[in-house]
Design an enzyme around this catalytic site. Structure first.
Site: not given
Length: 541
Positions: A231, A318, A390, A456
């Site tokens: 990350d 992004g 997520d 995740n």
């Protein structure tokens, strides 16, 4: 050279270059259309027919054939008779994405011009350095099935599920691999070194055909992947650091409240490559929203990393339509292209995937053709698009309490004793929930052309309590594309659990690797003891 006709440039290269490597990623049709639009087709054919050494990689190999089922109306180079065909999805995940073994059906010697600098190069003097005890990195949905008609072209074959395909072709001056040697660690670099230092041309008299029956020898040796995740964000001082948080909170809980700094991105990536990571994923959790595309710091990180790290690199964060501060617009496809040219092999799409699926559902499950997933997959192939999910658990008393969502029965009751839950997708780094569940997201993204799911779990992130096996099992039932398990790894047993109790292809971890709590090689050694196939070739050149 900006105004030089590319046709003239390639003619010049054809006349003077000694060897040509033709790598490729993406879709067959896009590759052939690009060659045609740039006037490269005929010069490329003439170079190959000249007898000078040629090496193709992945799409660079597939384009040598007559055609591909991926783009039925687009002809290939027609150097080799045959059709590139889609893998069957009945018994395995597609794309074939990961590390697998090859079986050599021929033995080629004397490719090194008799120059043997050391014992290691002497070993590389056989079969272009291809070793049956090594594994190589594959990432493709289409392949050329092995047949007796193609025996003279086949150097090596590989088994994936019930299908055996040609993984290496070789005849006279033509040498090509379906796998990516440049992403196959040191084992792959040896192949490139052998081609570059050797003659690259093998006459019939130099080749001994080994009388092997590939169908009897081949077995699926597809390995489980261990992925290191970094990350990346700017800290309060403006420096790029690798960070990790509990429940997505990356600030220290001390009074200082500083961003947690676990190291420099490029340095950590190099370390993980040396320790045996099968892939490395960079997740840009800052996104650098006010930075022009050409100046994105993550581009420089990829460029520097790819100079010394020879395993696949994924970049997330992004990947969407952006507008520079000066008002210049860049499509998601253009953004992805910049990352690919800087060294990325795959891009990971998170929030934009959720928005795209919401649009897809509202449009009666019809593809629009203009989403980031669709445009990038069309240009670069489905294997280049990863969907980062997520989700978080939403507990309900019964399925009737969430009629619009995919509800599962759970062994882990909720705060009020609920035995049912659904997984809500989130955006903006988990800060905002949406009225869409994981089942809806992954099935729609697969339909749009995504090639892999990075799964995740917000409830497990930073807990070191193990992967959410119920979530992973459910998603594996939903899709036929590969799935990476993420969030929750805290001990060796968690890797064993996720591979033994689910059919997941890969497991990702971050904090335990960053803090040296569990080395990557310890994970692999443990899995090997448990009879899982893993890659252990980390020796240097």
């Amino acid at each position: 050279m900006q105004n030089v006709d590319p046709n003239i440039t390639l003619h010049f290269a054809r006349d003077f270059m000694k060897k040509l490597i033709f790598p490729g990623v993406g879709a067959f049709g896009s590759a052939m259309e690009f060659l045609f639009s740039k006037n490269y087709l005929e010069p490329l054919k003439k170079y190959i027919s000249s007898g000078r050494p040629f090496m193709g990689i992945c799409i660079g190999m597939q384009t040598l054939f007559d055609k591909s089922e991926e783009s039925p109306n687009v002809p290939g180079l027609g150097i080799i008779p045959g059709t590139v065909k889609l893998f069957s999805k009945s018994d395995k995940s597609v794309p074939h994405m990961g590390w697998n073994r090859v079986i050599n059906l021929k033995e080629i010697k004397n490719i090194n011009d008799g120059k043997k600098d050391d014992d290691e190069e002497q070993e590389d003097d056989i079969n272009f350095g291809i070793k049956e005890d090594s594994v190589y990195y594959f990432v493709h949905s289409y392949s050329v099935p092995y047949t007796d008609e193609l025996k003279e072209w086949t150097l090596s074959s590989t088994q994936y599920g019930k299908e055996m395909f040609i993984s290496v072709i070789q005849k006279n001056n033509i040498f090509a691999t379906q796998f990516h040697p440049e992403k196959s660690g040191y084992a792959g670099l040896k192949i490139l070194r052998s081609f570059l230092k050797g003659k690259g041309i093998v006459d019939t008299s130099d080749r001994n055909v080994i009388t092997k029956n590939p169908e009897l020898l081949s077995q699926d040796s597809f390995t489980k992947r261990i992925i290191a995740c970094l990350d990346v964000r700017t800290n309060d001082g403006g420096d790029l650091v690798v960070t990790k948080g509990d429940q997505y909170d990356v600030r220290e809980r001390s009074t200082s409240g500083q961003i947690r700094n676990l190291g420099k991105p490029v340095d950590l990536a190099r370390r993980y490559f040396k320790e045996g990571a099968d892939e490395i994923t960079f997740l840009n959790i800052t996104s650098f929203r006010n930075c022009p595309l050409a100046d994105l710091p993550m581009l420089e990180i990829l460029k520097l990393t790819s100079e010394t790290v020879f395993v696949p690199l994924t970049i997330g964060g992004g990947i969407r339509d952006v507008t520079d501060p000066d008002g210049k617009f860049h499509s998601a496809l253009e953004v992805a292209g910049e990352y690919f040219r800087s060294g990325a092999d795959k891009v990971s799409i998170g929030s934009d995937a959720v928005y795209a699926v919401e649009k897809y559902i509202s449009n009666n499950m019809k593809l629009s053709g203009d989403t980031a997933i669709e445009t990038i997959a069309h240009a670069y192939g489905s294997q280049a698009v990863v969907i980062s999910v997520d989700p978080r658990r939403v507990y309900v008393e019964s399925p009737n309490d969430a009629p619009k969502h995919h509800v599962i029965h759970t062994k882990y009751p909720g705060p009020r004793g609920e035995n049912w839950c659904w997984y809500q997708c989130t955006v903006k780094g988990g800060r905002e929930g949406r009225d869409i569940d994981v089942h809806q997201l992954v099935t729609a993204c697969e339909a749009m052309g995504a090639g892999e799911i990075l799964l995740n779990c917000m409830d497990k992130d930073g807990t070191n309590s193990g992967y959410d096996l119920e979530l992973i099992q459910d998603v594996k039932k939903d899709v036929k594309i590969p799935v990476i398990a993420s969030s929750g790894a805290g001990k060796l047993e968690h890797f064993f659990e996720v591979f033994s109790e689910t059919k997941v292809e890969a497991a990702l971890a971050a904090g335990i690797f960053h803090r040296n709590e569990i080395p990557i090689q310890s994970v692999k050694s443990y899995l090997k003891e448990k009879n899982f196939l893993v890659r252990n070739d980390c020796t240097k050149l």
